[in-house]
Design a protein around this motif. Sequence first.
Motif: not given
Length: 346
Positions: A227-245
């Motif tokens: 589940a973490f990887q699914h969310v991480d992959d979503l963040l890898g596309i649509w994540g906020d750079p301020q949050a993801t680094g």
Amino acid sequence: MDTIDVIPGSRSAREILSHSRTLVDPGLRAAVDTLPPPTRHIAGYHFGWWDENAEPAEHKAGKAIRPALVLLCARAVGSSDIEALPAAVAVELVHNFSLVHDDVIDRDVTRRHRPTAWSVFGDGAAILAGDAMSTLACAVLADSGHPAAMDGIKLVNRAIQELIDGQHADVSFETREQIDPQECRAMAAAKTGALLGCACAIGARFGGGSPHQVERLRAFGTDLGLAFQHVDDLLGIWGDPQATGKPVYSDLRSRKKSLPVVAALASDSPAAAALSSLYSGTEPLRDEEITRAAALIEEAGGRQWSSTEAAGLLDRALASLAEVGAEESAASDLTTLARLVTRRDR
């Protein structure tokens, strides 16, 4: 489906992770200090303890989710945080070994808002530092003198082999045009689920849990990891750079075939065909192409598929946790962490 209710007045995710970091950091630093100077320098830089010149620094560290799971699973079976500290340190070392190597493989130049180890020290030096952290994890377990140390080494080595197998599959996807979503799911389960499953199992084992408790907590961690990887992959596309680094659309720039991308490509839709055409080139995608790719993934259903999968896996993980007979406050904290890692704004 049975789940664990959160206890009123229980700790927040921030409090849980801060407590875990406070407990684990001294042992982690002590372990890294045993490394030879060149690898010690790079490992300490990666952890944010000092800069590229080995001067003390205070850079943002990771969330320490995996060591927190180790400690909480020891508590869940009736033991204490302290009993599982060597296991928590070992798991954090393995996780960071994988991050150092991932950055080299993916050519990522930033992590946690600063240059990655390979981009500062070079590929070879970073790879060797990652290798050193991997072997150090087993040394920490062996030196702990804990009755479960040998079982812990076996659990960690098994997780490392699964992680490497998942990473190998991930790399092979880059040169393949057709990938089945379930094949990609199996890759992610090995690459990410295996170590979270190990974290929970080794915590329960160091805490003296029964075989049933160890296995149910392993299942909890494995499903949570996917589940973490699914969310991480979503963040890898649509994540906020301020949050993801990481830069916006970071996974798309390298044409990474992550879970939502593979699901979109397999959708047999006009959007999938257009996305396939974008992904078939060899030149770096231009900014407008990256934006277009993100829109096509969403149009083809990849974004919704990953979100739905993550929610279902969270439900299944919490059902496994409910079968453990866990200590009440630990179960509540584990539920809080599970909900944190499957949240899109984490």
